[in-house]
Design an enzyme around this catalytic site. Structure first.
Site, short mmCIF file in Angstrom:
data_model
loop_
_atom_site.label_atom_id
_atom_site.label_comp_id
_atom_site.label_asym_id
_atom_site.label_seq_id
_atom_site.Cartn_x
_atom_site.Cartn_y
_atom_site.Cartn_z
N TYR A 29 90.16 67.61 92.56
CA TYR A 29 90.86 68.80 92.07
C TYR A 29 92.12 68.99 92.90
O TYR A 29 92.07 69.48 94.03
CB TYR A 29 89.98 70.04 92.21
CG TYR A 29 88.77 70.11 91.31
CD1 TYR A 29 88.60 69.23 90.25
CD2 TYR A 29 87.78 71.07 91.53
CE1 TYR A 29 87.48 69.31 89.43
CE2 TYR A 29 86.67 71.16 90.71
CZ TYR A 29 86.52 70.28 89.68
OH TYR A 29 85.41 70.36 88.87
N PHE A 61 82.38 74.52 82.33
CA PHE A 61 83.04 75.25 81.24
C PHE A 61 82.07 76.26 80.63
O PHE A 61 81.85 76.27 79.41
CB PHE A 61 83.56 74.29 80.16
CG PHE A 61 84.66 73.37 80.61
CD1 PHE A 61 85.64 73.82 81.47
CD2 PHE A 61 84.70 72.06 80.19
CE1 PHE A 61 86.66 72.96 81.90
CE2 PHE A 61 85.70 71.20 80.61
CZ PHE A 61 86.68 71.65 81.46
N PRO A 62 81.45 77.11 81.45
CA PRO A 62 80.41 78.01 80.92
C PRO A 62 80.93 79.07 79.96
O PRO A 62 80.15 79.62 79.18
CB PRO A 62 79.85 78.67 82.19
CG PRO A 62 80.96 78.62 83.17
CD PRO A 62 81.67 77.31 82.89
N LEU A 63 82.24 79.33 79.99
CA LEU A 63 82.80 80.29 79.03
C LEU A 63 83.21 79.62 77.73
O LEU A 63 83.21 80.25 76.67
CB LEU A 63 84.00 81.02 79.65
CG LEU A 63 83.63 82.05 80.71
CD1 LEU A 63 84.87 82.53 81.44
CD2 LEU A 63 82.91 83.23 80.07
N GLY A 64 83.55 78.34 77.77
CA GLY A 64 83.90 77.62 76.56
C GLY A 64 85.10 78.24 75.86
O GLY A 64 85.92 78.94 76.45
#
Length: 290
Positions: free
Chosen positions: A62, A213-216
């Site tokens: 990152y 990416f838990p919010l998508g």
């Protein structure tokens, strides 16, 4: 200090809150170079820990190296309660592409880089990134060779526990024949359940599942249901999407990331929203298909 989750979970032999923090959004655009406002990024990390976050997720690719330098500069010396998970198996080239890099020498170099850049004697948890979003081409290194290399670094004391990222269910028995799997990271959220089979396999094996990416992405045709549930709970759609994951299974741990202090606090409020969500709310959300 505020606790982010009323029910801590176990990860890599440690007790952590179920809402952690992912650092992918702290570097510059495209996860490349320094942030536009370094002090703000440092402040987000410190605010996360001040509000009870005990699980950080990062990677030396990152930036590259930017996220780990920010963590070190913001939080070293680290609280005893803080677990820092990182990932290996990927490199960035001059075109900013995401390329597989899982040969033994590459993995060893990456582990040592994480140790140096985080200023640690041992890495708490290291994920081997096998595949998934953004990776170009296919690494020719056999999976068992890559996993075995990391297992040797556990034996040497450089790594505490190992995890897997971007896998299919078949990777789990192949991995556990060599070394235990402490956690799995795959893309999974309210609107993208392509890793449902992996989540199920982790549940069966009692392995913590840490969706990235838990919010998508909130598709417009589904946004009305999410908004209606959020309005009924006096919460934001983002909080409800995260709360759905928390209520999906107790073995799910979250690592939402942001460079915005306000969004950080909003995300940390998802645990409280999960506690107020009804079975009917969960059913409406679960009925949404990817």
């Amino acid at each position: 200090m505020t606790t982010t989750s009323p029910s801590p979970s176990s990860l890599a032999g440690r007790s952590v809150g179920r809402v952690g923090f992912g650092t992918m959004q702290l570097p510059g655009p495209g996860v490349w170079g320094p942030p536009a406002d370094r002090d703000r990024a440092i402040g987000v990390l410190r605010t996360a820990v001040d509000h009870g976050v005990t699980h950080l997720d990062t990677a030396d690719f990152y930036g590259p190296e930017v996220a780990n330098h920010l963590i070190r500069d913001a939080l070293f010396p680290y609280p005893d309660t803080l677990l820092i998970a990182t990932k290996v198996g990927v490199r960035r080239d001059d075109t900013r592409a995401w390329l597989p890099a899982a040969a033994p020498a590459e993995l060893t170099h990456q582990v040592h880089g994480n140790l140096r850049n985080l200023r640690r004697d041992r890495l708490d948890l290291v994920y081997l990134r096998v595949g998934g979003d953004g990776l170009l081409d296919h690494d020719p290194t056999p999976f068992e060779e890559s996993w075995g290399t990391l297992a040797e670094l556990v034996t040497k004391g450089d790594i505490g526990c190992l995890g897997l990222s971007g896998i299919v269910p078949g990777h789990l028995p192949r991995a556990t024949a060599i070394a235990p799997v402490a956690a799995v990271q795959n893309r999974y959220n309210l609107f993208d359940r392509g890793s449902e089979d992996v989540h199920h396999a982790c549940t069966e094996a009692a392995i913590p599942f840490v969706p990235y990416f838990p919010l998508g992405t909130t598709a417009r045709r589904r946004a009305s249901v999410l908004t209606e549930v959020a309005d009924g709970l006096a919460a934001s759609p983002a909080q409800v999407a995260l709360a759905w994951l928390l209520n999906r299974h107790p073995g799910i741990l979250l690592i939402p990331g942001t460079g915005d202090p306000g969004h950080l606090l909003e995300n940390l409020g998802a645990a409280e929203v999960a506690g107020r969500m009804s079975d009917a709310d969960m059913a409406r959300l679960t009925a949404l298909s990817s």
